[in-house]
Design an enzyme around this catalytic site. Structure first.
Site, PDB file in Angstrom:
ATOM      1  N   ASP A 194       0.828  -1.213   0.000  1.00 26.21           N
ATOM      2  CA  ASP A 194       0.000   0.000   0.000  1.00 26.21           C
ATOM      3  C   ASP A 194       0.863   1.265   0.000  1.00 26.21           C
ATOM      4  O   ASP A 194       2.089   1.203   0.034  1.00 26.21           O
ATOM      5  CB  ASP A 194      -1.023  -0.018   1.131  1.00 26.21           C
ATOM      6  CG  ASP A 194      -0.415   0.322   2.479  1.00 26.21           C
ATOM      7  OD1 ASP A 194       0.798   0.618   2.530  1.00 26.21           O
ATOM      8  OD2 ASP A 194      -1.156   0.290   3.459  1.00 26.21           O
ATOM      9  N   VAL A 195       0.199   2.411  -0.035  1.00 28.45           N
ATOM     10  CA  VAL A 195       0.918   3.675  -0.242  1.00 28.45           C
ATOM     11  C   VAL A 195       1.054   4.509   1.023  1.00 28.45           C
ATOM     12  O   VAL A 195       1.487   5.646   0.956  1.00 28.45           O
ATOM     13  CB  VAL A 195       0.196   4.561  -1.290  1.00 28.45           C
ATOM     14  CG1 VAL A 195       0.521   4.094  -2.677  1.00 28.45           C
ATOM     15  CG2 VAL A 195      -1.292   4.627  -1.031  1.00 28.45           C
TER      16      VAL A 195
ATOM     17  N   HIS B 111     -26.498   2.202   8.456  1.00 29.36           N
ATOM     18  CA  HIS B 111     -27.528   1.554   7.634  1.00 29.36           C
ATOM     19  C   HIS B 111     -28.961   1.911   8.041  1.00 29.36           C
ATOM     20  O   HIS B 111     -29.792   2.234   7.203  1.00 29.36           O
ATOM     21  CB  HIS B 111     -27.398   0.039   7.725  1.00 29.36           C
ATOM     22  CG  HIS B 111     -26.076  -0.495   7.276  1.00 29.36           C
ATOM     23  ND1 HIS B 111     -25.381   0.025   6.217  1.00 29.36           N
ATOM     24  CD2 HIS B 111     -25.316  -1.527   7.730  1.00 29.36           C
ATOM     25  CE1 HIS B 111     -24.263  -0.670   6.036  1.00 29.36           C
ATOM     26  NE2 HIS B 111     -24.186  -1.610   6.948  1.00 29.36           N
TER      27      HIS B 111
ATOM     28  N   LYS C  15     -18.082   2.332   5.563  1.00 27.86           N
ATOM     29  CA  LYS C  15     -18.618   2.929   6.766  1.00 27.86           C
ATOM     30  C   LYS C  15     -18.003   2.255   7.995  1.00 27.86           C
ATOM     31  O   LYS C  15     -17.490   1.167   7.845  1.00 27.86           O
ATOM     32  CB  LYS C  15     -20.138   2.834   6.798  1.00 27.86           C
ATOM     33  CG  LYS C  15     -20.678   1.436   6.451  1.00 27.86           C
ATOM     34  CD  LYS C  15     -21.514   0.868   7.536  1.00 27.86           C
ATOM     35  CE  LYS C  15     -20.756   0.009   8.502  1.00 27.86           C
ATOM     36  NZ  LYS C  15     -20.869  -1.424   8.277  1.00 27.86           N
TER      37      LYS C  15
ATOM     38  N   HIS D 128     -24.185   0.046   2.032  1.00 25.01           N
ATOM     39  CA  HIS D 128     -24.730  -0.939   1.081  1.00 25.01           C
ATOM     40  C   HIS D 128     -26.211  -1.229   1.300  1.00 25.01           C
ATOM     41  O   HIS D 128     -26.846  -1.816   0.434  1.00 25.01           O
ATOM     42  CB  HIS D 128     -23.888  -2.223   1.066  1.00 25.01           C
ATOM     43  CG  HIS D 128     -24.152  -3.167   2.189  1.00 25.01           C
ATOM     44  ND1 HIS D 128     -23.644  -2.993   3.439  1.00 25.01           N
ATOM     45  CD2 HIS D 128     -24.903  -4.294   2.245  1.00 25.01           C
ATOM     46  CE1 HIS D 128     -24.051  -3.985   4.214  1.00 25.01           C
ATOM     47  NE2 HIS D 128     -24.814  -4.793   3.514  1.00 25.01           N
TER      48      HIS D 128
ATOM     49  N   LYS E 295     -26.229  -8.671  17.212  1.00 25.81           N
ATOM     50  CA  LYS E 295     -25.549  -9.911  16.839  1.00 25.81           C
ATOM     51  C   LYS E 295     -25.998 -11.033  17.770  1.00 25.81           C
ATOM     52  O   LYS E 295     -26.413 -10.769  18.904  1.00 25.81           O
ATOM     53  CB  LYS E 295     -24.026  -9.741  16.986  1.00 25.81           C
ATOM     54  CG  LYS E 295     -23.432  -8.622  16.160  1.00 25.81           C
ATOM     55  CD  LYS E 295     -23.581  -8.840  14.676  1.00 25.81           C
ATOM     56  CE  LYS E 295     -22.880  -7.741  13.890  1.00 25.81           C
ATOM     57  NZ  LYS E 295     -23.333  -7.648  12.496  1.00 25.81           N
TER      58      LYS E 295
HETATM   59  C1  BG6 Z   1     -22.248  -4.660   7.506  1.00 25.96           C
HETATM   60  C2  BG6 Z   1     -21.975  -4.696   8.972  1.00 25.96           C
HETATM   61  O1  BG6 Z   1     -22.098  -3.361   7.021  1.00 25.96           O
HETATM   62  O2  BG6 Z   1     -23.559  -5.119   7.253  1.00 25.96           O
HETATM   63  C3  BG6 Z   1     -22.152  -6.115   9.485  1.00 25.96           C
HETATM   64  O3  BG6 Z   1     -20.660  -4.254   9.239  1.00 25.96           O
HETATM   65  C4  BG6 Z   1     -23.504  -6.668   9.101  1.00 25.96           C
HETATM   66  O4  BG6 Z   1     -21.993  -6.141  10.893  1.00 25.96           O
HETATM   67  C5  BG6 Z   1     -23.768  -6.476   7.611  1.00 25.96           C
HETATM   68  O5  BG6 Z   1     -23.545  -8.034   9.421  1.00 25.96           O
HETATM   69  C6  BG6 Z   1     -25.190  -6.874   7.260  1.00 25.96           C
HETATM   70  O6  BG6 Z   1     -25.424  -6.687   5.900  1.00 25.96           O
HETATM   71  P1  BG6 Z   1     -25.814  -7.848   4.899  1.00 25.96           P
HETATM   72  O7  BG6 Z   1     -26.230  -7.146   3.682  1.00 25.96           O
HETATM   73  O8  BG6 Z   1     -24.616  -8.694   4.740  1.00 25.96           O
HETATM   74  O9  BG6 Z   1     -26.888  -8.633   5.549  1.00 25.96           O
END
Ligand code: BG6
Length: 460
Positions: A80-81, A234, A142, A172, A320
């Protein structure tokens, strides 16, 4: 249209995130034929390794993927840089550009710990990699910051080097098919458009229980916790999608402005309306401190103080090692009347499941078929992958495709993130509630039930 050549520089290419999400996303794009004819993957990591070793990692990561070899063939590796000496990357990028021809788009994907974002960004600038003959874009994972102050510092450091249109902050959950379907459901169907407000909706739930452990990334997790990993990121972004005023046009600018407005109307969270939890056994994990008070669970009741939603609780929950996996947005509808045919009318519910390819469910009170007048609850379900002609992409693939095409519609802006941090700030200080221990494979601390009273959580 002709797609210019592209180079994806994957920073942290050996890490959990790259292996779980980014490399599979690349393979999904290759399979869907959404990559340009000429492209290259350049993995990087703290220490160098021969290309062949990286190729083995990619092969192993994409073991069963049909497009595995299409990715493997393009894979190279370099250190890496972030060190002082220039390293091999600048030269390697020049060589790759020459091989690919033209002026390739370069995407730097920072799949590194958030604490390395600013350092990596400065290093790109120090080596002149933030500008190129072709477009240079930088993707950040994130959480983007860990507090209002650290967010502001990070964003200032990033903007010292990059123009905003080069910056893509991934969340995402915005890339999920079902999340994108929230607008359409609402804007295309009067049936839903007319009930999307405080007069018709009693409460909104955004519920993401996970059975997952954190053992394989305990170090990252212990420094982050559920609230930062999921809630302020999220779940807040999904809340913005649900609660936004309908934009006139579904383009990047209007969508971003609509999300920003919701987050600006989010009342600063009252710590008394937050329950944090930690699953029993968490402190025994390797890489977790014996006295860790990191939250592995969070439930919160939050309020959007605008004309559409004033007084409607938004219940957010995630954790979790919980009893089940789900990712669902539920609009609990107000009852038109309490009783009918001598029975009690249940509140109707619209549920959008964000998990997998997504699904939509409508639960309504119906007459129970048969000679005896009585009520029953019935649910109609539509799986989005059953929609004819549909061809869903996994969220990371969809967002990576957006980055390559320069489409910013599904990326949080700095204003949106600033508002998210502002609303969350009260929970970061001395008033942060202590995490309550819960048993694995349960629904978390019972204390969260009072947040959802009187109607309760839609799940289980
Ligand atoms: C991630 C979190 O961004 O999203 C994880 O860091 C989480 O902790 C995950 O398990 C859940 O997203 P997906 O789309 O994989 O169910």
């Amino acid at each position: 249209t002709e797609r210019p050549p592209a180079i994806l520089v994957l920073h942290g290419a050996r890490g959990d995130l790259s292996r779980r999400f980014v490399l599979p996303a690349l393979a999904a794009l290759a399979e869907a034929d959404l990559l340009p004819p000429d492209w290259a993957l350049l993995g990087t990591g703290r220490s160098d390794m021969p290309d062949e070793d990286f190729v083995e990692i990619v092969r192993d990561t994409l073991a069963d993927h049909p497009a595995r070899e299409a990715v493997v063939r393009r894979a190279r590796f370099t250190a890496d840089v972030t060190r002082d000496e220039p390293g091999a990357m600048p030269e390697l990028l020049d060589d790759l550009a020459e091989e690919l021809g033209g002026a390739p788009h370069v995407v730097h994907y920072l799949a590194v710990p958030p604490s390395a974002f600013a350092r990596t960004t400065r290093a790109l600038a120090a080596h002149g990699l933030h500008r190129g003959p072709g477009t240079v874009r930088v993707v950040y994972e994130k959480p983007y910051g860990t507090s209002p102050d650290s967010f502001a510092q990070l964003d200032a450091a990033v903007h010292e080097v990059l123009d905003e249109d080069q910056v893509f902050r991934i969340d995402h959950f915005l890339g999920k098919e079902a999340t994108q379907n929230l607008h359409v459901l609402r804007l295309a169907n009067e049936l839903f458009a007319t009930v999307w407000d405080r007069e018709h909706v009693e409460q909104v739930q955004i519920d993401v229980p996970e059975t997952l452990d954190v053992a394989d990334r305990a170090e990252f997790y212990d420094a982050t916790g559920a609230a930062l990993d999921m809630l302020v990121t999220h779940l807040f972004q999904v809340l913005a999608e649900v609660a936004m005023e309908p934009p006139d046009v579904l383009d990047a600018q209007h969508l971003a402005a609509a999300r920003e407005e919701v987050l600006a109307a989010l009342r600063p969270i009252d710590p008394a309306e937050v329950v944090l939890g930690q699953f029993d056994g968490y402190r025994d994990l390797d890489a977790v401190a014996d006295e860790s008070d990191t939250d592995t669970y969070v439930a919160a009741r939050v309020w959007v103080d605008d004309d559409r939603w004033r007084g409607v609780p938004f219940l957010l929950r995630t954790g979790k090692r919980m009893a089940a996996d789900a990712q669902q947005v539920t609009l609990v509808l107000r009852r038109g009347r309490d009783t009918l045919l001598g029975g009690e009318v249940a509140p109707g519910r619209l549920t959008v499941s964000l998990a997998g390819d997504g699904a939509i469910q409508l639960t309504t009170t119906v007459k129970r078929p048969g000679p005896v007048p009585a009520l029953a609850l019935g649910t109609a379900r539509l799986d989005l992958d059953d929609v004819s002609g549909g061809d869903p992409l996994p969220p990371y693939a969809s967002l990576l495709d957006d980055v390559l095409r320069g489409d910013r519609s599904l990326f949080p802006t700095p204003v949106a993130l600033e508002q998210a941090w502002r609303a969350f700030a009260p929970v970061l200080g001395d008033d942060r509630p202590a995490p309550i221990v819960y048993h694995p494979d349960t629904w978390g601390p019972e204390e969260a039930d009072r947040l959802a009273a009187p109607s309760g959580w839609a799940l289980p």
